[in-house]
Design a protein around this motif. Structure first.
Motif, short mmCIF file in Angstrom:
data_model
loop_
_atom_site.label_atom_id
_atom_site.label_comp_id
_atom_site.label_asym_id
_atom_site.label_seq_id
_atom_site.Cartn_x
_atom_site.Cartn_y
_atom_site.Cartn_z
N TRP A 37 0.84 -1.20 0.00
CA TRP A 37 0.00 0.00 0.00
C TRP A 37 0.87 1.25 0.00
N LYS A 40 2.48 1.66 -3.41
CA LYS A 40 1.48 2.07 -4.39
C LYS A 40 1.11 3.55 -4.21
N SER A 41 0.91 3.98 -2.96
CA SER A 41 0.53 5.37 -2.72
C SER A 41 1.67 6.32 -3.10
N ARG A 42 2.91 5.94 -2.82
CA ARG A 42 4.06 6.77 -3.22
C ARG A 42 4.17 6.85 -4.74
N GLU A 45 1.44 9.15 -6.00
CA GLU A 45 1.80 10.53 -5.69
C GLU A 45 2.86 11.05 -6.67
#
Length: 149
Positions: A37, A40-42, A45
């Motif tokens: 997670w 994926k979020s990095r 972004e």
């Protein structure tokens, strides 16, 4: 024939799923999910940031490429526009009809045959006048009461 297709499809699916890790293969599932997670979020972004930068670069290129010299001259002219440019124009409406604040006046449509001076009008005031006229016409109409005379 159907059995051949079914067995071929089953073989392709097993090949596809052999390369994937199952839940039992992962030692600490919570840590694995959190790590994925975060990655994926990095990544998302970073992609958003890159997309904004690209959009900014493309906007600058669009301004440079697609804005013609005439448009640039028109922008410069608008900066130098003054009240002296309004000489010879008349306003169609009474000053009482125009509201305080900012009112946009546009050139009134006229035919080429009528070589009259240019007239400025406000679309808001024109629509108000039309609605008043409509209401007056409604009041003047006789109500049909079922009788012919």
């Amino acid at each position: 024939m159907e059995k051949i297709f079914e067995s071929r499809e089953k073989r392709e699916l097993t090949k596809k799923f052999e390369s994937m890790k199952s839940i039992g293969d992962v030692e600490n599932l919570a840590e694995y999910e959190a790590k994925n997670w975060i990655e994926k979020s990095r990544r998302l972004e970073y992609e958003k940031k890159k997309a904004k930068e690209q959009a900014k670069v493309f906007d600058e290129l669009d301004e440079d490429v697609f804005v013609s010299e005439d448009t640039k001259k028109a922008k410069d002219y608008n900066l130098r526009y003054s009240g002296a440019d309004l000489t010879g124009l008349t306003v169609q409406h009474d000053i009482r009809d125009i509201k305080e604040g900012t009112t946009i006046l546009t050139l009134k449509d006229s035919s080429l045959r009528n070589a009259q001076d240019d007239v400025l009008e406000s679309s808001e005031v024109v629509s108000l006048e039309k609605s008043r006229e409509f209401i007056e016409n409604r009041k003047r109409k006789k109500v049909y009461n079922g009788m012919l005379f």
